[in-house]
Write an enzyme that holds these catalytic residues in place. Structure first.
Site, PDB file in Angstrom:
ATOM      1  N   GLU A 192       0.808  -1.212   0.000  1.00 41.42           N
ATOM      2  CA  GLU A 192       0.000   0.000   0.000  1.00 41.42           C
ATOM      3  C   GLU A 192       0.848   1.273   0.000  1.00 41.42           C
ATOM      4  OE1 GLU A 192      -3.601  -0.752   1.856  1.00 41.42           O
ATOM      5  OE2 GLU A 192      -4.008   1.331   2.375  1.00 41.42           O
TER       6      GLU A 192
ATOM      7  N   TYR B 298      -1.892  -3.784  13.034  1.00 40.76           N
ATOM      8  CA  TYR B 298      -2.703  -2.891  12.216  1.00 40.76           C
ATOM      9  C   TYR B 298      -3.698  -2.110  13.083  1.00 40.76           C
ATOM     10  CZ  TYR B 298      -5.243  -1.438   8.058  1.00 40.76           C
ATOM     11  OH  TYR B 298      -5.820  -0.704   7.067  1.00 40.76           O
TER      12      TYR B 298
ATOM     13  N   ASP C  44      -2.971  -3.351   2.723  1.00 42.24           N
ATOM     14  CA  ASP C  44      -3.554  -3.549   4.054  1.00 42.24           C
ATOM     15  C   ASP C  44      -4.747  -4.488   3.957  1.00 42.24           C
ATOM     16  OD1 ASP C  44      -1.701  -1.833   4.972  1.00 42.24           O
ATOM     17  OD2 ASP C  44      -3.054  -0.127   5.252  1.00 42.24           O
TER      18      ASP C  44
END
Ligand SMILES: [Zn+2]
Ligand SMILES: [Zn+2]
Length: 693
Positions: free
Chosen positions: A7, A315, A107
């Site tokens: 990403e 995350y 992600d």
């Protein structure tokens, strides 16, 4: 050759380092870096990072003129995708041309799935043969073990998940653009000052407005409190009359008069209370905790995302509050050794039974936020450290045990009126010793026994008033947004930021401006759908339905268009009323306070045709008083006069700077200090300049 797309560049570098396990080369194309290494099987790998979305959904350019296109035409306008980062697009295409297999490693959430699919489509444009070999790597942290595992067990891209992300993107654009243009045109607020309306933004504003109305409708009630300062040989303490709030002034006076010492202890109570250890961090829980450390919601997320990219935490966008079974708690804890929190971690390793607390929400996409890497204080920025420490300490707290706090109460009889003193202290620290943020200070009370006496040293009768409900802080608002299904863990903090940016709210806790209040009111009155959380939470459910193939993206977008047509119709019919209402707010916000020169009229902010602003008297031309204003920043009236010059005081809000409170008169003595400093700075600059020559 295998192409891996992540990403962001920082993730590309990290993943390349982990997978390469040593030898790594770097190259670039159009200044976009990518990383090259040989894998286990001697296969060549290239890793490149995107810049988040590299495509943007938009209307074709013939729709871009606000004045020529009717806002309602946007509802059914075609949607196109445009490249927003052209050099990234070129680089992905070039590398795809050289590759014979592709791994999407963006992600792991709806947004990431969509970004991944966009990248895949770009790659396929350049090299259609890649179609058969597209794989997806899913991971929740950039920790080496997790990355290695993700690449050892590659999966497939989820089209429905990406479609859900795309539906939201389309709907947000259609609603936002149509309504934003409508209100901006209706109120003639164009250019930099445009007014925005949004699918999530507007119901969020409505929540803030509603609280403000509650506060304004609140009628403060007077009450009285009688306290007694008492003492024994060794200690002094303050006891409160047992009624705490005495509603009748007569009664309060009576108690006060009767208050003649000494007091006799007539009751001693002790009670132990369990203080449960906290649940693991979801995004909402995390943001809420970080805001109480002084971070704004947006800043907390920004810092957390950086820490994730560096591999220090998992995350940060997650709804989950239950650690997954696959998480090996013990080794996760041991990973943290060698940093600045070793004392606590070593202590916990001895104490814990490795059975963590559980929250109410359990999902399977990401684990709750937990630390995945170790770093020393001073090796990262101060703000980064504070967020990292918060995440580590929360993790430790969830592995510790419940705390016990003891509350004590002593009742005293003073001339037949009862008084009490309360205290509380932690008797078993448990998780509080790892997570001091929510620990209240112990309040000790004197060691008195029943029958003991205490002298009366002083007494007080205080008049007070009940307080209206408080304004929301950012953390509280994010919790409410989650409760009402407004926005997602990925967007909530940005929505709040745009309310600030558009001038609907200011300050922290959040206070709506008059314009913000009127905007919410206008929407509620003429298009109540837009201001209510129900529509938005329905859409969230539709998103979930798309991701499990219950509905299609097109069906959901079409239904949403229909709702928008209805809302728009009602707004258009009442265009004049909507505009007038919003202007009422704008006008109210521009009034700063009474003019000290004529004493008859109000001063207000005036904008010249060229966009310059200044303060002028409403009594113009009879009163010609004007004052200059700082060129930048939002102006908020404080509705108080400067004690020195009597001009109204204002707050100037510039993004990322501390608010600045000033009065309007440039010659006011309160500005002397500021002027002196500024003159010194000027002088300093001049001398420096001379030295250079
Ligand atoms: Zn005046
Ligand atoms: Zn002044």
């Amino acid at each position: 050759m295998r192409l891996i797309v992540t990403e962001k560049n920082i993730a590309a570098k990290k993943i390349a380092e982990i997978l390469a396990g040593g030898k790594l080369e770097q190259d670039s194309f159009y200044k976009i870096p990518y990383y090259i290494f040989n894998g286990d099987t001697d296969e060549k790998n290239m890793v490149v990072g995107l810049k988040g979305h590299v495509l943007k959904v938009d209307f074709p350019s013939d729709y871009s003129d606000w004045r020529k296109v009717k806002p309602s035409d946007l509802i059914d306008a075609p949607l196109i995708k445009e490249a927003t980062a052209k050099s990234v697009v070129r680089t992905v295409k070039k590398l795809a041309g050289e590759a014979d297999s592709l791994v999407i490693a963006t992600d792991y959430d709806r947004e990431g799935e969509l970004i991944g699919m966009e990248a895949r489509d770009l790659a396929l444009e350049a090299n259609p043969d890649l179609m058969r070999s597209v794989k997806r790597a899913r991971f929740s942290s950039l920790a080496a073990s997790e990355i290695n595992e993700a690449f050892a067990s590659l999966g497939e891209l989820s089209e429905p998940l990406a479609m859900a992300g795309e539906a939201r993107q389309d709907i947000d654009l259609i609603w936002g653009a149509t309504l934003t243009r409508f209100v901006s045109l209706a109120t003639s607020r164009l250019g930099r000052q445009f007014l925005s309306v949004g699918r999530v933004q507007s119901p969020t504003l409505a929540l803030i407005a509603e609280r403000e109305h509650e506060r304004r409708a609140f009628k403060a009630e007077p009450y009285w409190v009688v306290t007694a300062d008492m003492g024994t040989d060794s200690e002094r303490f303050t006891a409160t009359h047992k009624e705490e709030r005495i509603w009748e002034e007569e009664r309060a006076k009576e108690v006060f008069e009767k208050l003649t010492g000494p007091g006799t202890v007539c009751g001693v109570k002790k009670r132990d209370k369990k203080v449960r250890r906290p649940a693991p961090f979801s995004t909402t829980g995390f943001v809420s905790a970080a805001t109480s450390l002084g971070f704004s919601a947006a800043a907390a997320m920004r810092v957390a995302e950086g820490l994730y990219m560096d591999g220090y935490i998992s995350y940060p966008r997650t709804d989950n509050t239950v650690y997954p079974k696959s998480l090996e708690i013990k080794s996760a804890l041991e990973t943290l050794l060698g940093g600045s929190l070793d004392t606590d971690i070593k202590r916990l390793l001895k104490e814990t039974d490795f059975k963590p607390s559980r929250g109410k929400k359990q999902s399977t996409d990401h684990p709750p936020i937990y630390p995945t890497g170790v770093v020393k204080k001073g090796d990262i920025g101060d703000r980064e450290w504070r967020i990292y420490e918060l995440v580590v300490r929360r993790f430790l707290a969830t592995l510790s045990v419940d705390a016990v706090s003891q509350s004590n109460r002593i009742d005293l009889d003073v001339n037949k009126e009862q008084f009490f003193v309360r205290g509380s202290r932690v008797v078993k620290a448990g998780w509080l010793s790892y997570y001091p943020y929510s620990r209240k200070k112990d309040t000790e009370i004197p060691p008195l026994e029943e029958g003991d006496t205490a002298e009366l040293l002083d007494k007080h009768l205080e008049g007070k008033e009940t307080q209206p409900p408080g304004r929301y802080g950012q953390g509280k608002l994010i919790e409410l947004m989650e409760e009402y299904g407004l926005g997602t863990k990925a967007t909530r903090h940005n929505i709040i930021q745009s309310l600030y940016d558009r001038g609907y709210i200011h300050g922290n806790p959040l206070e709506p401006t008059a314009m913000g209040l009127k905007m919410a009111e206008a929407l509620q009155e003429y298009a109540s759908h837009i201001a209510s959380p129900e529509m938005t939470s329905q859409l969230e459910k539709d998103m979930d339905a798309i991701s499990i193939r219950d509905r299609t993206r097109d069906q959901v977008v079409e239904t949403s268009r229909k709702l928008l047509r209805e809302a728009y119709g009602s707004l258009e019919e009442n265009q004049e009323q909507v505009a007038n209402k919003i202007w009422e707010g704008i006008t109210e916000d521009s009034i700063l306070g009474p003019c000290p020169t004529c004493g008859e009229n109000d001063l207000r902010v005036i904008r010249s045709k060229k966009g310059k602003r200044f303060v002028g008297c409403k009594g113009y031309p009879e009163c010609e008083q004007t004052y200059p204003l700082p060129g930048r920043g939002d102006i908020v009236a404080l509705h108080e006069a400067c004690p020195e010059c009597n001009t109204p005081r204002i707050k100037v809000l510039t993004p990322r700077k501390k608010p600045w409170v000033i009065c309007l008169d440039m010659d006011c003595p309160t500005k002397d200090e500021y002027k002196r400093k500024k003159a010194e700075q000027e002088k300093g600059r001049k001398t420096k300049g001379r030295k250079k020559k």
